[in-house]
Design a protein around this motif. Structure first.
Motif, PDB file in Angstrom:
ATOM      1  N   GLU A  44       0.820  -1.224   0.000  1.00 42.84           N
ATOM      2  CA  GLU A  44       0.000   0.000   0.000  1.00 42.84           C
ATOM      3  C   GLU A  44       0.850   1.268   0.000  1.00 42.84           C
ATOM      4  OE1 GLU A  44      -3.172   0.340  -0.486  1.00 42.84           O
ATOM      5  OE2 GLU A  44      -3.422  -1.830  -0.618  1.00 42.84           O
ATOM      6  N   THR A  45       2.078   1.167   0.511  1.00 35.83           N
ATOM      7  CA  THR A  45       2.936   2.362   0.557  1.00 35.83           C
ATOM      8  C   THR A  45       3.634   2.616  -0.784  1.00 35.83           C
ATOM      9  OG1 THR A  45       4.986   1.229   1.211  1.00 35.83           O
ATOM     10  CG2 THR A  45       3.458   1.869   2.985  1.00 35.83           C
ATOM     11  N   LEU A  46       3.594   1.644  -1.676  1.00 33.34           N
ATOM     12  CA  LEU A  46       4.302   1.782  -2.960  1.00 33.34           C
ATOM     13  C   LEU A  46       3.423   2.515  -3.974  1.00 33.34           C
ATOM     14  CD1 LEU A  46       5.737  -1.853  -3.160  1.00 33.34           C
ATOM     15  CD2 LEU A  46       6.947   0.210  -2.418  1.00 33.34           C
ATOM     16  N   THR A  47       4.066   3.303  -4.826  1.00 39.26           N
ATOM     17  CA  THR A  47       3.313   4.066  -5.826  1.00 39.26           C
ATOM     18  C   THR A  47       3.547   3.448  -7.207  1.00 39.26           C
ATOM     19  OG1 THR A  47       3.779   6.010  -4.491  1.00 39.26           O
ATOM     20  CG2 THR A  47       2.838   6.395  -6.679  1.00 39.26           C
ATOM     21  N   PHE A  48       2.605   2.668  -7.639  1.00 39.08           N
ATOM     22  CA  PHE A  48       2.714   2.027  -8.955  1.00 39.08           C
ATOM     23  C   PHE A  48       2.209   2.984 -10.032  1.00 39.08           C
ATOM     24  CE2 PHE A  48       2.466  -1.431  -5.916  1.00 39.08           C
ATOM     25  CZ  PHE A  48       3.470  -2.275  -6.352  1.00 39.08           C
ATOM     26  N   GLU A  49       2.859   2.909 -11.197  1.00 41.09           N
ATOM     27  CA  GLU A  49       2.443   3.800 -12.291  1.00 41.09           C
ATOM     28  C   GLU A  49       1.051   3.463 -12.796  1.00 41.09           C
ATOM     29  OE1 GLU A  49       5.008   4.687 -15.636  1.00 41.09           O
ATOM     30  OE2 GLU A  49       6.754   4.368 -14.363  1.00 41.09           O
ATOM     31  N   THR A  50       0.740   2.164 -12.834  1.00 43.01           N
ATOM     32  CA  THR A  50      -0.564   1.730 -13.351  1.00 43.01           C
ATOM     33  C   THR A  50      -1.099   0.577 -12.493  1.00 43.01           C
ATOM     34  OG1 THR A  50       0.433   0.058 -14.775  1.00 43.01           O
ATOM     35  CG2 THR A  50       0.119   2.252 -15.745  1.00 43.01           C
ATOM     36  N   PRO A  51      -2.409   0.349 -12.528  1.00 46.70           N
ATOM     37  CA  PRO A  51      -2.971  -0.812 -11.800  1.00 46.70           C
ATOM     38  C   PRO A  51      -2.387  -2.129 -12.308  1.00 46.70           C
ATOM     39  CG  PRO A  51      -4.713   0.657 -12.562  1.00 46.70           C
ATOM     40  CD  PRO A  51      -3.448   1.151 -13.180  1.00 46.70           C
ATOM     41  N   GLU A  52      -2.058  -2.165 -13.610  1.00 45.88           N
ATOM     42  CA  GLU A  52      -1.490  -3.399 -14.188  1.00 45.88           C
ATOM     43  C   GLU A  52      -0.125  -3.706 -13.567  1.00 45.88           C
ATOM     44  OE1 GLU A  52      -2.696  -0.890 -16.084  1.00 45.88           O
ATOM     45  OE2 GLU A  52      -4.580  -1.848 -16.689  1.00 45.88           O
ATOM     46  N   SER A  53       0.661  -2.654 -13.327  1.00 44.33           N
ATOM     47  CA  SER A  53       1.977  -2.848 -12.696  1.00 44.33           C
ATOM     48  C   SER A  53       1.809  -3.434 -11.299  1.00 44.33           C
ATOM     49  CB  SER A  53       2.723  -1.516 -12.577  1.00 44.33           C
ATOM     50  OG  SER A  53       3.193  -1.123 -13.825  1.00 44.33           O
ATOM     51  N   ARG A  54       0.836  -2.908 -10.600  1.00 46.74           N
ATOM     52  CA  ARG A  54       0.589  -3.407  -9.239  1.00 46.74           C
ATOM     53  C   ARG A  54       0.151  -4.875  -9.280  1.00 46.74           C
ATOM     54  NH1 ARG A  54      -2.201  -0.936  -4.049  1.00 46.74           N
ATOM     55  NH2 ARG A  54      -2.668  -2.878  -2.982  1.00 46.74           N
TER      56      ARG A  54
END
Lengths: 196, 160
Positions: free
Chosen positions: B86-96
């Motif tokens: 939750e603390t990580l900032t992914f560029e896109t939902p797909e990356s997450r």
């Protein structure tokens, strides 16, 4: 975007916040702390080993004997040999426990020992159908693509690894399901494909 | 050759952290691995052939340290994996989604997948780093890819 690009993009969020201060003085302090920690770890490990000895002693009555490395399904795997079973974690991460029974006309049935099961296991031949339709045969540390052989109805093999050999016959039905029969010698074989 | 540890930290700390996190699934443990790996480099008197050799050595040491932590009582687990993600900032939902699916793989597949897709190592090089056979790496890579394909569908190209 390729898989590599997607993967790198996804994992680029991982950044170390490691504050590795670089002065010699601090490095030396870390060295000392690390040595101290290693001593603590060594003391703790000694405790575990002693406790482990107790477990092993108790286990002689009904449990763990030893752990060995074996080739299972083309992968070197840690196998725990118990009195009457073996245990290992398979390639999908699932824990497997295997037991066996010996049936003797004179003496009746008895459970196989862990060593006997391990001996069977190490000489086991596996055949796997991959998602792209290839048939892969595994024996000890070797694996062979037998797709073309099977397509040509050559279903008998002499498989040779560095530390053993075996004769294998695949019986494939019309649904593509198959059973594997192995033989230690070639008496029953007339034609077979050499896999080395 | 030797490269000053301060330069290596800047060059490779994120790579080592990512490889260690991939195994430990714990930020605190992965940070320990980063520290311990550079400390080991600092303390070793080993000479290296070139920068590539150093990178290979650092990753191998880090992976071994991470595996040791993974199987020991030293685990910190200060924050749950879910909370950390939750603390990580992914560029896109797909990356997450890709990130989370990779972490669901069995460890032996995760490591191989990571070295191949993140570090660009070949099957042969991965086999050397992990000290397993090339065929074993191929099998793990193939099974790992298949599981990712199953989970991610069209978001993951078929490479079998």
């Amino acid at each position: 975007m390729s898989n590599k690009e997607k993967y790198k993009k996804a994992f680029s969020v991982l950044n170390s916040s490691c504050d590795f201060t670089l002065e010699e003085k601090r490095m030396n302090r870390i060295k000392r702390e690390n040595t101290h920690r290693n001593l603590l770890v060594a003391a703790a490990v000694m405790f575990v080993v002693l406790a482990g000895s107790g477990t092993a002693y108790a286990a002689d009555i009904g449990g763990i004997r030893e752990t060995v490395q074996m080739w299972i399904h083309g992968e070197q795997t840690d196998v725990t040999i118990n009195d009457e079973s073996i245990e290992y974690v398979d390639g999908d991460g699932n824990k497997q426990v295997e037991t066996g029974v010996s049936v003797d006309p004179e003496n009746g049935e008895r459970p196989l020992t862990g060593e006997e099961i391990a001996e069977e296991k190490v000489n086991e031949v596996d055949v796997d159908k991959t998602d792209d339709g290839k048939m892969i045969l595994y024996f000890h540390d070797k694996q062979f693509d037998i797709t073309d052989n099977i397509a040509n109805n050559n279903c008998k093999f002499h498989v040779v690894a560095d530390d053993g050999e075996i004769y294998v016959e695949l019986d494939i039905d019309s649904n593509g399901d198959f059973s594997i029969t192995t033989y230690p010698r070639a008496e029953l074989f007339t034609n077979y494909v050499e896999l080395k | 050759m030797r490269i000053p540890v301060q330069e290596l930290v800047e060059m490779y700390k994120d790579n080592i952290y990512a490889a260690a996190f991939n195994i430990c699934k714990s930020a605190a443990d992965a940070e320990d691995v980063v520290q311990d790996t550079f400390l080991q480099y600092y303390m070793t008197k080993k000479e290296f052939d070139d920068e590539k050799h150093i990178r290979y050595w650092l990753l191998r040491v880090a992976i071994n340290k991470a595996k040791n932590i993974q199987s020991s009582f030293r685990r910190k687990n200060e924050m749950s994996l879910e909370d950390y993600v939750e603390t990580l900032t992914f560029e896109t939902p797909e990356s997450r989604e890709l990130f989370e699916e990779v972490l669901k793989l069995p460890e032996k597949y995760r490591v191989v997948i990571h070295l191949f897709y993140y570090e660009d190592y070949s099957v042969k090089e991965i086999a050397k780093i992990l000290r397993v056979t090339e065929s074993s790496v191929k099998v793990r890579l193939s099974r790992g890819r298949a599981k990712l394909k199953d989970a991610l569908k069209e978001e993951w190209e078929d490479e079998q």
